[in-house]
Scaffold this active site. Structure first.
Site, PDB file in Angstrom:
ATOM      1  N   SER A 155      19.987 -14.294  -8.765  1.00 50.04           N
ATOM      2  CA  SER A 155      21.059 -14.014  -7.815  1.00 50.04           C
ATOM      3  C   SER A 155      22.365 -13.925  -8.588  1.00 50.04           C
ATOM      4  O   SER A 155      22.558 -14.607  -9.596  1.00 50.04           O
ATOM      5  CB  SER A 155      21.121 -15.149  -6.792  1.00 50.04           C
ATOM      6  OG  SER A 155      22.429 -15.271  -6.279  1.00 50.04           O
TER       7      SER A 155
ATOM      8  N   GLU B 213       8.997  -8.056  -2.124  1.00 48.79           N
ATOM      9  CA  GLU B 213       9.738  -7.687  -0.904  1.00 48.79           C
ATOM     10  C   GLU B 213       9.913  -6.171  -0.828  1.00 48.79           C
ATOM     11  O   GLU B 213       9.800  -5.567   0.243  1.00 48.79           O
ATOM     12  CB  GLU B 213      11.113  -8.359  -0.894  1.00 48.79           C
ATOM     13  CG  GLU B 213      11.046  -9.874  -0.778  1.00 48.79           C
ATOM     14  CD  GLU B 213      12.398 -10.506  -1.078  1.00 48.79           C
ATOM     15  OE1 GLU B 213      13.335 -10.304  -0.288  1.00 48.79           O
ATOM     16  OE2 GLU B 213      12.525 -11.173  -2.121  1.00 48.79           O
TER      17      GLU B 213
ATOM     18  N   SER C  38      12.833  25.794   0.257  1.00 48.47           N
ATOM     19  CA  SER C  38      12.038  24.590  -0.037  1.00 48.47           C
ATOM     20  C   SER C  38      11.935  24.361  -1.539  1.00 48.47           C
ATOM     21  O   SER C  38      11.260  23.437  -1.980  1.00 48.47           O
ATOM     22  CB  SER C  38      10.637  24.702   0.573  1.00 48.47           C
ATOM     23  OG  SER C  38       9.998  25.878   0.114  1.00 48.47           O
TER      24      SER C  38
ATOM     25  N   ASN D 212      14.026 -14.769  -7.294  1.00 43.25           N
ATOM     26  CA  ASN D 212      13.587 -14.107  -6.059  1.00 43.25           C
ATOM     27  C   ASN D 212      12.395 -13.174  -6.275  1.00 43.25           C
ATOM     28  O   ASN D 212      12.333 -12.478  -7.283  1.00 43.25           O
ATOM     29  CB  ASN D 212      14.750 -13.283  -5.480  1.00 43.25           C
ATOM     30  CG  ASN D 212      15.918 -14.160  -5.077  1.00 43.25           C
ATOM     31  OD1 ASN D 212      15.736 -15.292  -4.633  1.00 43.25           O
ATOM     32  ND2 ASN D 212      17.132 -13.654  -5.262  1.00 43.25           N
TER      33      ASN D 212
ATOM     34  N   ASN E 210       1.659  32.550   2.807  1.00 45.44           N
ATOM     35  CA  ASN E 210       1.011  31.599   3.720  1.00 45.44           C
ATOM     36  C   ASN E 210      -0.261  31.004   3.125  1.00 45.44           C
ATOM     37  O   ASN E 210      -0.504  29.805   3.247  1.00 45.44           O
ATOM     38  CB  ASN E 210       0.702  32.276   5.059  1.00 45.44           C
ATOM     39  CG  ASN E 210       1.970  32.719   5.771  1.00 45.44           C
ATOM     40  OD1 ASN E 210       3.071  32.381   5.323  1.00 45.44           O
ATOM     41  ND2 ASN E 210       1.839  33.465   6.850  1.00 45.44           N
TER      42      ASN E 210
ATOM     43  N   TYR F 199       0.399  30.347  10.749  1.00 44.84           N
ATOM     44  CA  TYR F 199       1.482  29.719   9.990  1.00 44.84           C
ATOM     45  C   TYR F 199       2.769  29.707  10.809  1.00 44.84           C
ATOM     46  O   TYR F 199       3.108  30.655  11.509  1.00 44.84           O
ATOM     47  CB  TYR F 199       1.731  30.478   8.666  1.00 44.84           C
ATOM     48  CG  TYR F 199       2.892  29.878   7.889  1.00 44.84           C
ATOM     49  CD1 TYR F 199       2.704  28.765   7.071  1.00 44.84           C
ATOM     50  CD2 TYR F 199       4.189  30.382   8.023  1.00 44.84           C
ATOM     51  CE1 TYR F 199       3.774  28.186   6.391  1.00 44.84           C
ATOM     52  CE2 TYR F 199       5.254  29.807   7.346  1.00 44.84           C
ATOM     53  CZ  TYR F 199       5.039  28.705   6.537  1.00 44.84           C
ATOM     54  OH  TYR F 199       6.090  28.125   5.882  1.00 44.84           O
TER      55      TYR F 199
ATOM     56  N   THR G 273      -5.600 -20.148   9.581  1.00 42.25           N
ATOM     57  CA  THR G 273      -5.596 -19.243  10.735  1.00 42.25           C
ATOM     58  C   THR G 273      -4.302 -19.589  11.470  1.00 42.25           C
ATOM     59  O   THR G 273      -3.893 -20.764  11.465  1.00 42.25           O
ATOM     60  CB  THR G 273      -6.812 -19.441  11.673  1.00 42.25           C
ATOM     61  OG1 THR G 273      -6.752 -20.760  12.208  1.00 42.25           O
ATOM     62  CG2 THR G 273      -8.139 -19.246  10.966  1.00 42.25           C
ATOM     63  N   HIS G 274      -3.644 -18.613  12.018  1.00 41.19           N
ATOM     64  CA  HIS G 274      -2.332 -18.810  12.666  1.00 41.19           C
ATOM     65  C   HIS G 274      -1.316 -19.415  11.693  1.00 41.19           C
ATOM     66  O   HIS G 274      -0.390 -20.106  12.109  1.00 41.19           O
ATOM     67  CB  HIS G 274      -2.436 -19.701  13.908  1.00 41.19           C
ATOM     68  CG  HIS G 274      -3.545 -19.317  14.832  1.00 41.19           C
ATOM     69  ND1 HIS G 274      -3.388 -18.410  15.851  1.00 41.19           N
ATOM     70  CD2 HIS G 274      -4.854 -19.692  14.849  1.00 41.19           C
ATOM     71  CE1 HIS G 274      -4.548 -18.246  16.478  1.00 41.19           C
ATOM     72  NE2 HIS G 274      -5.457 -19.010  15.884  1.00 41.19           N
TER      73      HIS G 274
ATOM     74  N   LYS H  69       5.405  19.077   2.672  1.00 45.52           N
ATOM     75  CA  LYS H  69       5.228  18.578   1.305  1.00 45.52           C
ATOM     76  C   LYS H  69       6.069  17.355   0.950  1.00 45.52           C
ATOM     77  O   LYS H  69       5.615  16.463   0.231  1.00 45.52           O
ATOM     78  CB  LYS H  69       5.501  19.711   0.297  1.00 45.52           C
ATOM     79  CG  LYS H  69       4.381  20.728   0.244  1.00 45.52           C
ATOM     80  CD  LYS H  69       4.732  21.962  -0.535  1.00 45.52           C
ATOM     81  CE  LYS H  69       5.508  22.975   0.249  1.00 45.52           C
ATOM     82  NZ  LYS H  69       4.817  23.614   1.370  1.00 45.52           N
TER      83      LYS H  69
ATOM     84  N   GLN I  93       6.601  24.099   6.484  1.00 46.62           N
ATOM     85  CA  GLN I  93       7.264  23.927   5.185  1.00 46.62           C
ATOM     86  C   GLN I  93       7.696  22.459   4.999  1.00 46.62           C
ATOM     87  O   GLN I  93       7.891  22.003   3.882  1.00 46.62           O
ATOM     88  CB  GLN I  93       8.490  24.852   5.102  1.00 46.62           C
ATOM     89  CG  GLN I  93       9.273  24.718   3.815  1.00 46.62           C
ATOM     90  CD  GLN I  93      10.309  25.805   3.665  1.00 46.62           C
ATOM     91  OE1 GLN I  93       9.974  26.961   3.412  1.00 46.62           O
ATOM     92  NE2 GLN I  93      11.572  25.458   3.841  1.00 46.62           N
TER      93      GLN I  93
END
Ligand code: ARG
Length: 473
Positions: free
Chosen positions: A276, A289, A22, A284, A109, A316, A154-155, A324, A321
């Site tokens: 672009s 995004e 790790s 853009n 551990n 453990y 709304t909607h 993280k 492991q």
């Protein structure tokens, strides 16, 4: 040679050695690992388990190693499985027997989860700071464009006019709740597992309270099995990150819509837009995004750890492991997204006129015309019906409510008088929403104060928590 070579005749296969390692991920925890080892060594000496001279040799050499890692001079040996072994084997290489005494009464551990908890506290703290930076930018934007009127939806259909500042403050409250979630994640991580050893505690007279205090943990975990196998604090951090990035994704979606030609409510600054490679006219909202896209990744990190922990027996297991990588990724991603959004909000241009023009379309005054009749005694349901007929009339004539004559209004209901036309004014409509939390100017002003006060009080909390983060060496 592995640190457990006593029991083994052969070495692990080269590929599986790398597969099981790790180090590439947990070397990010070197500060926490060294702080934990120094605290453990000091406690061993105080409890007379090792000599003071040994503890000093350990601490001085660990300080040297820390310095070298910080300067980029430390050469990591990729045969070391993790950061704990990388540092300990180097310590033993440098000072021999005293270094080999460090791991007395300790297991990787309890060591790994001690480091992870210290790291999680640091991540939560940094995120709290970035969260406040974003809220400050949103509050500044709301203040600057305080009385700008926009259509409320709304909607995604025009509903009622609202103040743009009111709309932005809705996000401030979401991020204020996220601050509390991050604060909770910090508190969840703030308990020391050190001294739990492999799973059962140890025969040495360790002082767990001393190591906890040296590392600025506010408490000690009472059960050694729970200490080494609990990863709830990381789930709490990942959940806090996930909810907050979902909030960011909603704000991003609106920024993307608002900056489109169809809406034209805002223009993003050039520093937060891209062009672009083929269409010269394009500007853009890439970064909005991208943040929206990164929300998938952070929620994925949460799902991943939930699944890793599912059905694990105590205590453990090597599965853990995997804890993280996702947590480090989620925290870093959210921090970057907060920062990017802070910049985007601080630099965007708000087109008040475009917002007002849209708010004037779509019969946003309809509810207020109905309320006008209610105030003159008509039951709301009947008033709703009357205004419905008026809207139908407008649609037939392709006109707005303002274009109808008093006679048109009175033909539907004789309660209408000449003052009905003033009930169509968008300024008056928003101003009259005076209830606590409503979009009326006075109510929003009070809300702005409340959001600013919450930020100030969070700043105070942050300052005192941040002072407990840097572990003492
Ligand atoms: N690299 C391990 C981890 O992060 C350290 C603990 C290993 N303990 C063990 N018994 N294999 O979880």
């Amino acid at each position: 040679m592995a640190l457990w070579s006593g029991r083994f005749d052969g070495n692990v296969d080269e590929f599986t050695q790398r597969f099981g390692a790790s180090l590439p991920v947990d070397k990010a925890l070197y500060v926490q690992d060294i702080a934990g080892s120094c605290a453990h060594a000091a406690m061993l000496a105080k409890q007379k388990i090792i000599s003071k001279a040994d503890a000093k040799a350990i601490q001085d050499t660990l300080a040297e190693i820390l310095h070298e890692i910080e300067k980029g001079e430390f050469v990591f040996n990729l045969n070391d499985e993790d950061i704990h072994m990388a540092i300990e084997s180097e310590l033993i290489k440098r000072i021999g027997a005293p270094g080999a005494r460090l791991h007395t009464g300790r297991s990787r551990n309890d060591q790994t989860v001690t480091d992870t908890r210290l790291f999680a506290k640091k991540c939560a703290c940094e995120l709290m700071e970035a969260n406040m930076g974003l809220r400050e930018a949103l509050i500044a934007c709301s203040t600057e464009h305080f009385s700008t009127i926009m259509p409320g939806y709304t909607h995604l259909q025009h509903a009622q006019p609202v103040l743009f500042s009111h709309h932005m403050l809705a996000y401030v409250w979401m991020f204020t709740r996220d601050f509390l979630r991050l604060q909770h994640a910090l508190d969840a991580a703030d308990a020391s597992p050190l001294g739990a050893a492999a799973l059962a505690g140890t025969t040495y007279p360790l002082d767990r309270k001393q190591t906890a205090a040296a590392l600025n943990f506010s408490r000690v975990i009472p059960n050694s099995l729970d200490a080494v196998s609990d990863r709830d604090f990381l789930l709490d951090l990942l959940y806090a990150c996930s909810v907050s990035i979902i909030h960011l994704s909603r704000l991003c979606e609106e920024i993307i819509l608002w900056s489109s030609t169809e809406f034209g409510f805002i223009t993003l600054s050039d520093s937060y837009s891209t062009g672009s490679s083929i269409m010269p006219q394009k500007k853009n909202p890439d970064f909005a995004e991208l943040i929206r896209g990164k929300s998938g990744r952070v929620v994925g990190d949460l799902m991943s750890l939930l699944m890793t922990m599912k059905s694990l027996p105590l205590a453990y297991n090597k599965d853990m492991q995997e804890d993280k990588e996702g947590a480090i990724d989620a925290a870093q991603t959210l921090k970057d997204c907060y920062e990017c959004m802070r910049g985007m909000i601080s630099t965007l241009t708000v087109h008040d006129d475009a917002m007002y023009t849209q708010a004037a379309k779509g019969y946003l005054a309809a509810t207020d015309v109905a309320d006008y009749l209610v105030k003159r005694g008509l039951p709301f349901r009947q008033a709703h019906e009357v205004v419905g007929h008026l809207i139908k009339l407008c649609e037939e004539r392709s006109c707005d409510l303002e274009d109808l004559t008093l006679q048109d209004f009175q033909a539907e209901c004789e309660l209408f008088e000449s003052d009905v036309l003033s009930s169509l004014d968008l300024q008056a409509i928003t101003r009259s929403r005076t209830t606590y939390g409503g979009t009326g100017h006075k109510a929003v002003l009070a809300q702005l104060d409340e959001a600013t006060n919450a930020l100030c009080s969070n700043r105070k909390t942050f300052t005192s928590l941040a002072a407990t983060i840097v572990p003492s060496h």
